[in-house]
Scaffold this motif. Structure first.
Motif, PDB file in Angstrom:
ATOM      1  N   THR A  46      -5.218  -3.774 -10.755  1.00  0.00           N
ATOM      2  CA  THR A  46      -5.475  -5.025 -11.460  1.00  0.00           C
ATOM      3  C   THR A  46      -4.292  -5.983 -11.407  1.00  0.00           C
ATOM      4  O   THR A  46      -4.450  -7.180 -11.519  1.00  0.00           O
ATOM      5  CB  THR A  46      -5.821  -4.761 -12.926  1.00  0.00           C
ATOM      6  OG1 THR A  46      -4.747  -4.019 -13.503  1.00  0.00           O
ATOM      7  CG2 THR A  46      -7.119  -3.975 -13.046  1.00  0.00           C
ATOM      8  N   GLY A  47      -3.080  -5.443 -11.224  1.00  0.00           N
ATOM      9  CA  GLY A  47      -1.887  -6.278 -11.223  1.00  0.00           C
ATOM     10  C   GLY A  47      -1.601  -6.873  -9.865  1.00  0.00           C
ATOM     11  O   GLY A  47      -2.213  -6.525  -8.865  1.00  0.00           O
ATOM     12  N   PRO A  48      -0.629  -7.788  -9.808  1.00  0.00           N
ATOM     13  CA  PRO A  48      -0.256  -8.376  -8.524  1.00  0.00           C
ATOM     14  C   PRO A  48       0.478  -7.358  -7.655  1.00  0.00           C
ATOM     15  O   PRO A  48       0.967  -6.345  -8.150  1.00  0.00           O
ATOM     16  CB  PRO A  48       0.666  -9.523  -8.915  1.00  0.00           C
ATOM     17  CG  PRO A  48       1.226  -9.124 -10.228  1.00  0.00           C
ATOM     18  CD  PRO A  48       0.162  -8.307 -10.908  1.00  0.00           C
ATOM     19  N   LEU A  49       0.564  -7.662  -6.372  1.00  0.00           N
ATOM     20  CA  LEU A  49       1.308  -6.805  -5.460  1.00  0.00           C
ATOM     21  C   LEU A  49       2.773  -6.800  -5.850  1.00  0.00           C
ATOM     22  O   LEU A  49       3.338  -7.831  -6.196  1.00  0.00           O
ATOM     23  CB  LEU A  49       1.175  -7.305  -4.022  1.00  0.00           C
ATOM     24  CG  LEU A  49      -0.206  -7.172  -3.389  1.00  0.00           C
ATOM     25  CD1 LEU A  49      -0.202  -7.840  -2.016  1.00  0.00           C
ATOM     26  CD2 LEU A  49      -0.591  -5.716  -3.260  1.00  0.00           C
ATOM     27  N   GLU A  50       3.399  -5.634  -5.812  1.00  0.00           N
ATOM     28  CA  GLU A  50       4.808  -5.545  -6.181  1.00  0.00           C
ATOM     29  C   GLU A  50       5.717  -5.829  -5.001  1.00  0.00           C
ATOM     30  O   GLU A  50       6.889  -6.044  -5.185  1.00  0.00           O
ATOM     31  CB  GLU A  50       5.089  -4.162  -6.758  1.00  0.00           C
ATOM     32  CG  GLU A  50       4.368  -3.929  -8.068  1.00  0.00           C
ATOM     33  CD  GLU A  50       4.703  -2.579  -8.658  1.00  0.00           C
ATOM     34  OE1 GLU A  50       5.681  -1.963  -8.226  1.00  0.00           O
ATOM     35  OE2 GLU A  50       3.965  -2.149  -9.551  1.00  0.00           O
TER      36      GLU A  50
END
Length: 89
Positions: A46-50
Motif C-alpha cells: 500500500t505504501g510508496p516504493l522505498e
C-alpha cells in the motif's frame, strides 16, 4: 496444492512432454512456486516504493558497427542482404 493430473493437463496445454518419471518432480516444483506466490500475497503493497527507480539501460546512441557485408560473411545462407533462417513454424 497442485495434483499430478493437473500438472499433466498444464503440460499438455503447453505442449511440454513430461514422462511419468518426471511427473513427481515437476509437481513438487510447481507446488514450491505456488508457495512463493502465497508468501508474496501476504505482503502489503500500500505504501510508496522505498527505492528510487533508476534507468539501468544505456542511452540509445548510434555507434559505429560492422558493415552488412561483414555481418553476412559468416552466414551459411545469405539472401538479398539478410541472413536466411530455417522456418520455425
Amino acid at each position: 496444492m497442485v495434483k499430478e493430473n493437473e500438472v499433466l493437463h498444464i503440460a499438455e496445454l503447453a505442449d511440454i512432454g513430461i514422462s511419468s518419471s518426471e511427473l513427481g518432480k515437476f509437481t513438487e516444483h510447481f507446488n514450491a512456486i505456488l508457495e512463493y506466490f502465497d508468501i508474496l500475497d501476504t505482503l502489503e503493497a500500500t505504501g510508496p516504493l522505498e527505492r528510487q527507480l533508476v534507468n539501468i539501460f544505456r542511452e540509445d546512441e548510434v555507434r559505429p558497427c560492422i558493415s552488412q557485408e561483414d555481418a553476412l560473411r559468416n552466414s551459411h545462407n545469405p539472401e538479398d542482404g539478410y541472413i536466411r533462417a530455417p522456418k520455425v513454424i
